[in-house]
Each structure stands twice: as C-alpha cells, then as structure tokens.
Design a protein around this motif. Structure first.
Motif, PDB file in Angstrom:
ATOM      1  N   VAL A  12     -34.474 -14.538  24.812  1.00 53.92           N
ATOM      2  CA  VAL A  12     -33.239 -14.448  24.038  1.00 53.92           C
ATOM      3  C   VAL A  12     -32.121 -15.006  24.918  1.00 53.92           C
ATOM      4  O   VAL A  12     -31.812 -14.421  25.969  1.00 53.92           O
ATOM      5  N   PRO A  13     -31.541 -16.146  24.533  1.00 53.05           N
ATOM      6  CA  PRO A  13     -30.457 -16.695  25.353  1.00 53.05           C
ATOM      7  C   PRO A  13     -29.247 -15.775  25.326  1.00 53.05           C
ATOM      8  O   PRO A  13     -29.000 -15.091  24.333  1.00 53.05           O
ATOM      9  N   VAL A  14     -28.509 -15.764  26.430  1.00 50.64           N
ATOM     10  CA  VAL A  14     -27.366 -14.862  26.524  1.00 50.64           C
ATOM     11  C   VAL A  14     -26.028 -15.578  26.327  1.00 50.64           C
ATOM     12  O   VAL A  14     -24.991 -15.000  26.582  1.00 50.64           O
ATOM     13  N   GLY A  15     -26.059 -16.811  25.862  1.00 55.95           N
ATOM     14  CA  GLY A  15     -24.826 -17.562  25.685  1.00 55.95           C
ATOM     15  C   GLY A  15     -24.516 -18.344  26.942  1.00 55.95           C
ATOM     16  O   GLY A  15     -25.348 -18.484  27.837  1.00 55.95           O
ATOM     17  N   LEU A  16     -23.304 -18.844  27.046  1.00 55.88           N
ATOM     18  CA  LEU A  16     -22.894 -19.666  28.173  1.00 55.88           C
ATOM     19  C   LEU A  16     -22.788 -18.816  29.432  1.00 55.88           C
ATOM     20  O   LEU A  16     -22.115 -17.790  29.448  1.00 55.88           O
ATOM     21  N   LEU A  17     -23.470 -19.236  30.480  1.00 55.82           N
ATOM     22  CA  LEU A  17     -23.440 -18.514  31.752  1.00 55.82           C
ATOM     23  C   LEU A  17     -22.300 -19.020  32.617  1.00 55.82           C
ATOM     24  O   LEU A  17     -21.870 -20.166  32.499  1.00 55.82           O
ATOM     25  N   SER A  18     -21.846 -18.174  33.508  1.00 50.05           N
ATOM     26  CA  SER A  18     -20.885 -18.617  34.520  1.00 50.05           C
ATOM     27  C   SER A  18     -21.662 -19.368  35.593  1.00 50.05           C
ATOM     28  O   SER A  18     -22.888 -19.243  35.703  1.00 50.05           O
ATOM     29  N   GLY A  19     -20.962 -20.137  36.390  1.00 47.02           N
ATOM     30  CA  GLY A  19     -21.606 -20.845  37.489  1.00 47.02           C
ATOM     31  C   GLY A  19     -22.305 -19.886  38.439  1.00 47.02           C
ATOM     32  O   GLY A  19     -23.408 -20.164  38.925  1.00 47.02           O
ATOM     33  N   GLU A  20     -21.692 -18.732  38.677  1.00 45.55           N
ATOM     34  CA  GLU A  20     -22.295 -17.730  39.564  1.00 45.55           C
ATOM     35  C   GLU A  20     -23.582 -17.173  38.963  1.00 45.55           C
ATOM     36  O   GLU A  20     -24.590 -17.014  39.662  1.00 45.55           O
ATOM     37  N   ALA A  21     -23.569 -16.892  37.669  1.00 43.22           N
ATOM     38  CA  ALA A  21     -24.773 -16.366  36.999  1.00 43.22           C
ATOM     39  C   ALA A  21     -25.895 -17.392  37.024  1.00 43.22           C
ATOM     40  O   ALA A  21     -27.061 -17.041  37.215  1.00 43.22           O
ATOM     41  N   ARG A  22     -25.548 -18.659  36.855  1.00 44.39           N
ATOM     42  CA  ARG A  22     -26.574 -19.721  36.921  1.00 44.39           C
ATOM     43  C   ARG A  22     -27.221 -19.750  38.304  1.00 44.39           C
ATOM     44  O   ARG A  22     -28.441 -19.817  38.432  1.00 44.39           O
ATOM     45  N   MET A  23     -26.399 -19.701  39.334  1.00 48.00           N
ATOM     46  CA  MET A  23     -26.939 -19.778  40.695  1.00 48.00           C
ATOM     47  C   MET A  23     -27.723 -18.509  41.046  1.00 48.00           C
ATOM     48  O   MET A  23     -28.724 -18.582  41.761  1.00 48.00           O
ATOM     49  N   ASN A  24     -27.306 -17.358  40.524  1.00 45.01           N
ATOM     50  CA  ASN A  24     -28.093 -16.133  40.726  1.00 45.01           C
ATOM     51  C   ASN A  24     -29.469 -16.292  40.089  1.00 45.01           C
ATOM     52  O   ASN A  24     -30.476 -15.879  40.659  1.00 45.01           O
ATOM     53  N   GLY A  25     -29.513 -16.883  38.902  1.00 37.09           N
ATOM     54  CA  GLY A  25     -30.788 -17.145  38.233  1.00 37.09           C
ATOM     55  C   GLY A  25     -31.647 -18.098  39.042  1.00 37.09           C
ATOM     56  O   GLY A  25     -32.857 -17.908  39.175  1.00 37.09           O
ATOM     57  N   MET A  26     -31.024 -19.118  39.618  1.00 35.74           N
ATOM     58  CA  MET A  26     -31.767 -20.062  40.437  1.00 35.74           C
ATOM     59  C   MET A  26     -32.273 -19.405  41.717  1.00 35.74           C
ATOM     60  O   MET A  26     -33.376 -19.691  42.180  1.00 35.74           O
ATOM     61  N   ASP A  27     -31.476 -18.495  42.291  1.00 33.15           N
ATOM     62  CA  ASP A  27     -31.936 -17.747  43.470  1.00 33.15           C
ATOM     63  C   ASP A  27     -33.184 -16.938  43.115  1.00 33.15           C
ATOM     64  O   ASP A  27     -34.140 -16.891  43.889  1.00 33.15           O
ATOM     65  N   GLU A  28     -33.174 -16.317  41.941  1.00 32.25           N
ATOM     66  CA  GLU A  28     -34.348 -15.560  41.483  1.00 32.25           C
ATOM     67  C   GLU A  28     -35.549 -16.489  41.325  1.00 32.25           C
ATOM     68  O   GLU A  28     -36.674 -16.126  41.667  1.00 32.25           O
ATOM     69  N   LEU A  29     -35.300 -17.676  40.823  1.00 32.39           N
ATOM     70  CA  LEU A  29     -36.372 -18.648  40.626  1.00 32.39           C
ATOM     71  C   LEU A  29     -37.027 -19.005  41.965  1.00 32.39           C
ATOM     72  O   LEU A  29     -38.249 -19.096  42.063  1.00 32.39           O
TER      73      LEU A  29
END
Length: 184
Positions: A12-29
C-alpha cells in the motif's frame, strides 16, 4: 489475506515521501542483504529447498527471484528517469523460478548481486530531486505510478520476501533444526 503469503501485508503506497523518508527506506534496503545472508548462511542445501509455504517457492527460489525482480525494477526506474512514462515490461516470474539457474546457482550469488544492485540504486536515489520522484511509469499491476511509489514498492518487495523466509524459520523453531519439506 493469507499471512503466510503476505507476512507484512499487501503493498500500500503511503503517498509522496520526504527526502529523509526515502533515504531511510534505502538504508533499510541496504540492511536487507546483510539480513538475508544471516538467515540463509546456516542453512544446508536441503533446507534451502524448503518452500516458505505449501505450494510456495523454496527459500532458494525466493532469493533468486528477489535478485531478478530487483534487476528488472532498477532498469524500469532508470527508464522512467530518461523516458516519458515508459511501459514497464513484465516477466513470467513463475516460469523464471523453474529455470535451471534457480536450481543450480548459489543463493549467496544472488545475495551478492542484490547487495551490489542496492548500493547502485542507493547512489541513484540519493542524487534525485523531489521533482524526479514525480516522474511516471506504467505497470500492468499498479497502472500509472510515480517513481516515489515505485521506490516504495521496491523496498516493500524486498521486505516482503525476506519476511516470508524469516517467518518460515520462525515457524520451524530455528535455522538448524527444521525438517526438509518435499517440493511438489
């Protein structure tokens, strides 16, 4: 919803992410490949052939699928950055999972491939602007989506399959002691 098939729920997409949220997701990846390695390293070849659920893929097939899927997703992402709303090609993942490389290639090879690909993807994502993430691509499953949604799906997909493996190992009690199930 089937908790064995979708241990973290459906995407389920959460809408537009902030730049910080994107990078947190990439850190998790980036952490996912290390976690996958920890989960699979103690397993013997027979255990790697254990399906994560009845009539499901084996651990080995899941890991190889993750690598194949991420290579495809990475290319689709780059195409959306360089083309106007490209159509994301699909593939028959069910048939790919039956090919010989899924049987014979080492699981660690696909984990290494994932680690390298995720590092490359991290470099790419960290260089993009918010405007870049509003670029679009068209998929068969989700229709027309932004790169922001594509990134969320990319991260979810990795967590989803890692959770399937983790749930199997948890149900069996530990990595070292679960019996091998027969593939159908």
């Amino acid at each position: 919803m089937d908790p064995l098939r979708y241990p973290i729920g459906r995407f389920v997409p959460v809408g537009l992410l902030s730049g910080e949220a994107r990078m947190n997701g990439m850190d998790e990846l980036l952490d996912i490949t290390r976690h996958l390695k920890r989960l699979t390293e103690p397993l013997n070849p027979e255990q790697l052939l254990t399906p994560y659920r009845e009539a499901g893929w084996s651990i080995q097939q899941v890991v190889h699928h993750m690598a194949d899927n991420d290579m495809n997703a990475y290319i689709r992402f780059k195409r959306a950055l360089t083309e106007d709303v490209p159509i994301a090609s699909s593939y028959r993942e069910d048939l790919w999972a039956e090919l010989e490389d899924y049987r014979r290639a080492e699981v660690n090879d696909s984990i290494t491939l994932l680690a390298i690909l995720h590092k490359r993807f991290y470099v790419l994502v960290s260089s993009l602007s918010d405007e870049d993430f509003s670029r679009m691509l068209r998929t068969e499953v989700l229709g027309k989506i932004t790169l922001d949604t594509a990134l969320q799906r990319f991260i979810w997909h990795n967590k989803h399959h890692t959770a399937q493996i983790e749930a199997l190992l948890h149900r069996k009690g530990c990595c070292d002691c679960f019996p091998v199930l027969q593939l159908r």
